[in-house]
Enzyme design. Structure first.
Site, PDB file in Angstrom:
ATOM      1  N   HIS A 255     -16.844 -22.800  10.988  1.00 41.92           N
ATOM      2  CA  HIS A 255     -17.137 -23.586  12.104  1.00 41.92           C
ATOM      3  C   HIS A 255     -18.744 -23.533  12.350  1.00 41.92           C
ATOM      4  CE1 HIS A 255     -13.019 -23.841  12.816  1.00 41.92           C
ATOM      5  NE2 HIS A 255     -12.607 -22.617  12.715  1.00 41.92           N
ATOM      6  N   HIS A 320     -57.451 -49.211  -0.293  1.00 45.94           N
ATOM      7  CA  HIS A 320     -57.275 -47.534   0.278  1.00 45.94           C
ATOM      8  C   HIS A 320     -56.397 -46.943  -0.652  1.00 45.94           C
ATOM      9  CE1 HIS A 320     -56.286 -44.408   3.162  1.00 45.94           C
ATOM     10  NE2 HIS A 320     -57.470 -44.809   3.671  1.00 45.94           N
TER      11      HIS A 320
HETATM   12 ZN    ZN Z   1      -8.257 -23.468  11.839  1.00 47.83          ZN
END
Ligand code: ZN
Length: 415
Positions: A255, A320
């Site tokens: 998570h 440049h």
């Molecule tokens: Zn779960």
């Protein structure tokens, strides 16, 4: 654009919470298109968005104004997997009921009552690769035309050393392949989880328990754990608040890293819509060799992201420098500002208006930009009035910052 979906009627679910072990009850109500998914407990409403995540240890907890709702991920996964964009979840208790440990009871009830409604939603269509990595866990994503998730889990465990699954998510594949997969735990960690005040409601009735010799209860799939990991990932991805279009590859996810990934997409990523070159030319008057943005790949309330492919044929490399071509730093600043101007006029209207620099502050250059580089130009709105706009800008090549600064522009009428 995608259709918005809610449910036909209010649905009740009750049971005990997986982690608190306490009884709880939720009622999921239909909601108006545009309201999003919102939890309500007492008189506090908590939008299902990553900004309200307060804990990510073994479950996802939302919190606002001192009110907490535990273990929202399985319910949100069912909604996200089926394309539900709007619903009000009334919660009585501290935690979403665990049901059978999967999202199937929710998903079946939602699928039967799914209803398309007014309005549309802009999906987050990933335009650039994204990656978050922490402690051997990784979530990566790549542009794609559909939502595909592949997940790998690895354990120092004799029965489950590794599992891998890749699946393109549609309501039907979600319901069949993902929703039935239950949460799982290893036999030897159950006691430790309980000591930490987790899994108090967990049992063989609502979790797959894995011993050294095999599953202790009947598995629903031989690879049920990795399927549950995809279930959890989709539940946390719902916290983006929009459907996601892209290919996600997750290694040993959890998570915490899911929520970090969602935060990164929302706050730094590029998720469409696209403003193409012809429209850019209508919005700002710059032309070759001074038009320094090819495409806008993200726009929201506060941010815009554009890209500029730097090729060997750029006019400025002729001087440049011919023997050592480097993009002039001031042109990188100009490119960032052009993204700001396109985004500003696209959002607020630019007819008869032009933007001119009023100030450039805190500019830093960190790396050289050379032929072949893709400049990713980020702009964030800091302040705006009718005649003045202040933005923070940053240019990035392959994830590395090359320049940054604060830009103030005046908006002038040119009629
Ligand atoms: Zn779960």
């Amino acid at each position: 654009m995608r259709g918005r979906f809610t449910i036909k009627k209010s649905l009740n679910f009750e049971g005990i919470g997986l982690h608190t072990g306490k009884p709880s009850r939720i009622t999921v109500h239909p909601a108006q298109g545009g309201e999003g998914i919102v939890f309500r407990k007492g008189d506090v409403e908590i939008p299902a968005r990553y900004e309200f995540v307060s804990q990510t240890s073994r479950r996802t907890v939302l919190e606002k104004d001192g009110v907490r709702i535990e273990t929202v991920e399985h319910l949100l996964s069912a909604m996200y997997g089926l394309g539900i964009t709007d619903a009000l979840v009334e919660v009585e208790g501290e935690e979403i009921p665990a049901m059978d440990g999967s999202s199937l009871p929710f998903a079946e009830a939602f699928y039967e009552n799914l209803v398309k409604q007014e309005g549309e939603i802009q999906p987050y269509r990933l335009m650039l690769p994204e990656k978050v990595e922490k402690d051997g866990r990784r979530v990566e994503a790549f542009p794609s035309d559909e939502l595909t998730v592949s997940t790998a889990i690895r354990y120092q465990h004799p029965f489950i050393p590794s599992q891998f699954l890749e699946l393109t998510i549609t309501p039907e594949t979600y319901l069949r392949e993902i929703a039935p997969a239950r949460t799982y735990a290893f036999e030897e960690e159950v006691e430790e989880l309980r000591k930490r005040g987790l899994a108090a409601g967990g049992s063989l009735e609502n979790a797959l328990v894995i011993s050294k010799n095999g599953y202790m209860n009947e598995p629903r799939f031989p690879d049920e754990p990795v399927r549950h990991k995809i279930l959890d990932l989709l539940g946390d991805l719902a916290l983006l608040g929009r459907p996601f279009v892209g290919r996600i590859m997750a290694l040993a996810p959890g998570h915490e890293i899911h929520v970090e990934f969602v935060r990164k997409l929302a706050e730094e990523g590029a998720g469409g819509p696209v403003v193409e070159l012809d429209e850019i030319k209508r919005l700002i008057p710059h032309r070759y060799p001074f038009l320094l943005v090819d495409r806008i790949i993200h726009m929201d309330e506060k941010r815009a992201v554009g890209i500029k492919q730097v090729t060997a044929n750029e006019e400025f490399f002729q001087g440049h420098f011919p023997h050592y071509p480097v993009m002039p730093g001031v042109l990188i600043v100009e490119a960032i500002a052009q993204v700001g101007a396109v985004a500003f006029f696209k959002k607020f209207g630019g007819d008869g208006k032009m933007a001119f620099f009023a100030g450039i502050d805190e500019v830093r250059f960190k790396r050289q930009v050379k032929p072949g580089d893709t400049l990713v130009l980020h702009i964030r709105l800091l302040r705006k009035s009718s005649r003045m706009v202040k933005m923070e800008g940053k240019a990035v090549v392959q994830g590395q910052p090359v320049a940054s600064g604060i830009f103030t522009a005046i908006i002038a009428d040119i009629r």
